[in-house]
Enzyme design. Sequence first.
Site, PDB file in Angstrom:
ATOM      1  CG  ASP A   1      -0.179  -0.110   2.554  1.00 49.26           C
ATOM      2  OD1 ASP A   1       0.842  -0.831   2.610  1.00 49.26           O
ATOM      3  OD2 ASP A   1      -0.594   0.546   3.520  1.00 49.26           O
TER       4      ASP A   1
ATOM      5  CD  GLU B   1       4.199   0.302   6.904  1.00 49.37           C
ATOM      6  OE1 GLU B   1       5.003   0.557   7.812  1.00 49.37           O
ATOM      7  OE2 GLU B   1       3.855   1.164   6.073  1.00 49.37           O
TER       8      GLU B   1
HETATM    9 ZN   LIG Z   1       6.801   2.189   4.058  1.00 46.95          ZN
END
Ligand SMILES: [Zn+2]
Length: 382
Positions: free
Chosen positions: A78, A142
């Site tokens: 992401d 993340e």
């Molecule tokens: Zn990163």
Amino acid sequence: MSEKRFRERLAQLIASPSVSCTSPALDMSNRAVIDLLASWLEALGFNIEIMALEGGKANLIATLGQGTGGLVLAGHTDTVPCNPERWQQDPFELIEKNQRFYGLGATDMKGFFPVVLAALDALKLDAAKLQQPVIILATADEESSMNGARALAKAGKPKARFAVIGEPTGMRPIRMHKGIMMNAVRIQGLAGHSSNPQLGHNALETMHAVLGELLRYRQDLLQHSNPGFEVSTPTLNLGYIHGGDNPNRICGHCELHFDLRPLPGMDIEQLHQDISQRLLPLGEANNTPIQIERLIGGIEAFEQAADSELVQTAEKLTGQQSASVAFATEAPFLQQMGMQTVVMGPGSIDQAHQPNEFMALSEIKPAIHTIKSLITEFCLRC
Ligand SMILES: [Zn+2]
């Protein structure tokens, strides 16, 4: 390395938007990135496992070879949201100029995957040659909730002896970072006419006591210190407050948000308990109940021992001494699964989360070389 192939892979990854964000309006699936990586790795003979997550998201675990040791090369798929109007180009188009690759995620961290693939291409790996497995791990979320890493930790996979997370560190091995907690403190008072204090319970006055207690707590936390960090002590920041509505009303509700960044060795659950023990009695004393809510799941601090095999090997291969960083990563989740873990990848965190994010071309070849050496060391030779 085939520069054309590297470029094509990076271009495809950047052209597949995968923004993750705590604001649902901006949040997207990462599935297109996962599917691209899965197809490339499958073509290289990897066994593909896609772990579906909520919201149409997924993690990818791609494995070549067998054994209880081996190496995980991990990255998140992401990106943060971007402000296209502040970019000089379309953030979802790879542009090469000034000896740099520009695009959203070029350095944080879609760029790491073509580096890994180039290393795999160069080694011409096949399962029969491997003494221990190579595992490519690609995670979701993340940049927002770390839900991808949380799901992996819960499932207890992948398992290997070593893990390298390719966040941008200029290929310096990173073996420590602080953790993060973010809390809301909500104080429920009782509003009433200001002319008579007996008519209510003032939430703002309790907040005054809460702020004082949190600053004392911060002072107490200074007994912890670690010289390996630029800011050597834990930090506690008061970041947001809102309370009341009018000068002539007793304040009926007040809310504070703060973050706390613990050092390695400080347990997040214990810190939550300490905070509750300090604050809750203040609410009871004033008839203004206090609720403490976790705004994020919390990320533990991370430390991999300086004398561990992985840190030593990474230092030797890169010629760089290991260090700490000021950002949090998925490292504590991988380490929790029993893997020696370091954070080490091409690019600079200074470029991350910025308009016109780029990866310098000069970083790519040395990174491929180091990844090749790691695979050779931990999966071919042992
Ligand atoms: Zn990163």
